[in-house]
Design a protein around this motif. Structure first.
Motif, mmCIF file in Angstrom:
data_model
loop_
_atom_site.group_PDB
_atom_site.id
_atom_site.type_symbol
_atom_site.label_atom_id
_atom_site.label_comp_id
_atom_site.label_asym_id
_atom_site.label_seq_id
_atom_site.Cartn_x
_atom_site.Cartn_y
_atom_site.Cartn_z
ATOM 1 N N THR A 1 7.603 -1.161 13.793
ATOM 2 C CA THR A 1 6.082 -0.775 12.895
ATOM 3 C C THR A 1 6.359 0.718 12.951
ATOM 4 N N ALA A 2 6.494 1.449 14.087
ATOM 5 C CA ALA A 2 6.804 2.806 13.891
ATOM 6 C C ALA A 2 7.620 3.389 12.785
ATOM 7 N N ILE A 3 8.825 2.823 12.801
ATOM 8 C CA ILE A 3 9.775 3.494 12.080
ATOM 9 C C ILE A 3 9.487 3.242 10.419
ATOM 10 N N ALA A 4 8.868 1.899 10.305
ATOM 11 C CA ALA A 4 8.538 1.431 8.983
ATOM 12 C C ALA A 4 7.489 2.090 8.448
ATOM 13 N N SER A 5 6.256 2.493 9.215
ATOM 14 C CA SER A 5 5.196 3.151 8.761
ATOM 15 C C SER A 5 5.858 4.833 8.499
ATOM 16 N N PHE A 6 6.424 5.348 9.445
ATOM 17 C CA PHE A 6 7.252 6.487 9.004
ATOM 18 C C PHE A 6 7.706 6.640 7.847
ATOM 19 N N LEU B 1 -6.820 12.800 -7.834
ATOM 20 C CA LEU B 1 -7.513 12.008 -6.862
ATOM 21 C C LEU B 1 -7.472 10.332 -6.683
ATOM 22 N N ILE B 2 -7.470 10.034 -8.308
ATOM 23 C CA ILE B 2 -7.131 8.493 -8.447
ATOM 24 C C ILE B 2 -5.919 8.075 -7.666
ATOM 25 N N LEU B 3 -4.646 8.822 -8.026
ATOM 26 C CA LEU B 3 -3.411 8.615 -7.475
ATOM 27 C C LEU B 3 -3.552 8.695 -6.114
ATOM 28 N N LEU B 4 -4.081 9.712 -5.609
ATOM 29 C CA LEU B 4 -4.185 9.756 -4.046
ATOM 30 C C LEU B 4 -4.695 8.492 -3.316
ATOM 31 N N ALA B 5 -5.897 8.188 -3.872
ATOM 32 C CA ALA B 5 -6.581 6.992 -3.462
ATOM 33 C C ALA B 5 -5.757 5.860 -3.782
ATOM 34 N N ALA B 6 -5.161 5.716 -4.661
ATOM 35 C CA ALA B 6 -4.125 4.728 -4.682
ATOM 36 C C ALA B 6 -2.925 4.583 -3.885
ATOM 37 N N VAL B 7 -2.332 5.605 -3.749
ATOM 38 C CA VAL B 7 -1.275 5.609 -2.813
ATOM 39 C C VAL B 7 -1.759 5.411 -1.304
ATOM 40 N N SER B 8 -2.860 5.923 -1.001
ATOM 41 C CA SER B 8 -3.472 5.619 0.432
ATOM 42 C C SER B 8 -3.832 4.453 0.790
ATOM 43 N N VAL B 9 -4.405 3.863 -0.253
ATOM 44 C CA VAL B 9 -4.629 2.412 -0.053
ATOM 45 C C VAL B 9 -3.684 1.518 -0.128
ATOM 46 N N ALA B 10 -2.573 1.810 -0.850
ATOM 47 C CA ALA B 10 -1.341 0.855 -0.932
ATOM 48 C C ALA B 10 -0.592 1.239 0.551
ATOM 49 N N VAL B 11 -0.566 2.380 1.181
ATOM 50 C CA VAL B 11 -0.043 2.553 2.567
ATOM 51 C C VAL B 11 -0.803 1.832 3.452
ATOM 52 N N PHE B 12 -2.180 1.669 3.274
ATOM 53 C CA PHE B 12 -2.820 0.899 4.145
ATOM 54 C C PHE B 12 -2.565 -0.554 4.002
ATOM 55 N N LEU B 13 -2.545 -0.895 3.033
ATOM 56 C CA LEU B 13 -2.219 -2.480 2.980
ATOM 57 C C LEU B 13 -0.807 -2.637 3.328
ATOM 58 N N LYS C 1 -0.690 -2.860 7.185
ATOM 59 C CA LYS C 1 -1.492 -3.975 7.656
ATOM 60 C C LYS C 1 -0.495 -5.166 7.425
ATOM 61 N N GLY C 2 0.203 -5.290 6.255
ATOM 62 C CA GLY C 2 1.108 -6.282 6.004
ATOM 63 C C GLY C 2 2.358 -6.360 6.974
ATOM 64 N N MET C 3 3.063 -5.025 7.257
ATOM 65 C CA MET C 3 4.099 -4.993 7.994
ATOM 66 C C MET C 3 3.611 -5.461 9.567
ATOM 67 N N LEU C 4 2.422 -5.149 9.906
ATOM 68 C CA LEU C 4 2.094 -5.567 11.312
ATOM 69 C C LEU C 4 2.189 -7.076 11.185
ATOM 70 N N ARG C 5 1.543 -7.619 10.339
ATOM 71 C CA ARG C 5 1.271 -9.139 10.313
ATOM 72 C C ARG C 5 2.871 -9.807 10.232
ATOM 73 N N LEU C 6 3.610 -9.250 9.474
ATOM 74 C CA LEU C 6 5.214 -9.544 9.344
ATOM 75 C C LEU C 6 5.745 -9.387 10.594
ATOM 76 N N PHE C 7 5.558 -8.323 11.363
ATOM 77 C CA PHE C 7 6.349 -7.988 12.582
ATOM 78 C C PHE C 7 5.573 -8.995 13.741
ATOM 79 N N ASN C 8 4.338 -9.149 13.631
ATOM 80 C CA ASN C 8 4.015 -9.998 14.573
ATOM 81 C C ASN C 8 4.400 -11.305 14.736
ATOM 82 N N GLY C 9 4.714 -11.808 13.500
ATOM 83 C CA GLY C 9 5.729 -13.166 13.424
ATOM 84 C C GLY C 9 7.252 -13.298 13.898
ATOM 85 N N PHE C 10 7.781 -12.131 14.125
ATOM 86 C CA PHE C 10 9.200 -11.885 14.656
ATOM 87 C C PHE C 10 9.159 -12.329 16.123
ATOM 88 N N PRO C 11 10.021 -13.089 16.457
ATOM 89 C CA PRO C 11 10.354 -13.223 17.992
ATOM 90 C C PRO C 11 10.602 -12.071 18.718
#
Length: 187
Positions: free
Chosen positions: A64-69, A161-173, A176-186
């Motif tokens: 998760t840290a590598i993917a988030s970075f 500012l709209i671009l900043l908000a859109a990119v930040s929301v996309a990173v947040f989502l 969150k998706g990466m964490l859910r995906l990686f929670n499913g990995f054994p």
């Protein structure tokens, strides 16, 4: 940049952004590449290390840290490139370093709020607060660093500012998706 200077810079960016941008412009400090190398990358890496105890499982935390970075660095480049595209094209080389510095410093609240993105129920609140605060820092820096006080600058400021908000929301989502995906990995 040593650790003490890094933390002092974070503090000044967060709590006295107008003074920070005025000092940054007056000193003419470093190019955009130096800002990314000496400030953005260490802050993002530090936040990823903070996530390890929050996530708990070492292997999942590392992935998760590598993917988030990578997602955070992609957001920096996407935001800098998009902002350059929104600005006038005559003085492109003159403003490129300013836009890169603006991006590198303005995303600090979003990066520092990332460990709180994993708290269910409150994660949207932390994300929204961080994005709004990043927009405040961005606006101060945009007006002081890029000399945008005329009406054409208003459109570029609004769109960036709209671009900043859109990119930040996309990173947040994405995180969150990466964490859910990686929670499913054994493990």
């Amino acid at each position: 940049m040593d650790l003490r200077k890094l933390f002092l810079t974070i503090r000044v960016v967060l709590f006295s952004c107008r003074k920070f941008w005025a000092d940054f412009r007056a000193s003419g400090s470093g190019s955009g590449a130096n800002v990314l190398r000496e400030y953005s990358v260490p802050v993002i890496a530090m936040v990823q290390l903070v996530k390890f105890p929050v996530i708990g499982v070492p292997r999942q935390a590392m992935i998760t840290a590598i993917a988030s970075f990578l997602a955070d660095m992609a957001a920096v480049y996407l935001l800098a490139g998009g902002t350059m595209r929104l600005l006038d094209r005559e003085n492109r080389n003159d403003i490129e370093e300013g836009v890169t510095a603006l991006t590198g410093f303005s995303l600090t609240p979003v990066w520092l709020a990332e460990p709180f993105f994993f708290i269910d129920g409150w994660n949207w609140f932390f994300a929204a607060a961080a994005i709004v605060y990043a927009m405040v820092i961005w606006r101060c820096g945009f007006l002081l660093l890029l000399d945008r006080k005329s009406p054409p600058g208003g459109g570029a400021l609004r769109n960036s500012l709209i671009l900043l908000a859109a990119v930040s929301v996309a990173v947040f989502l994405l995180e969150k998706g990466m964490l859910r995906l990686f929670n499913g990995f054994p493990v």
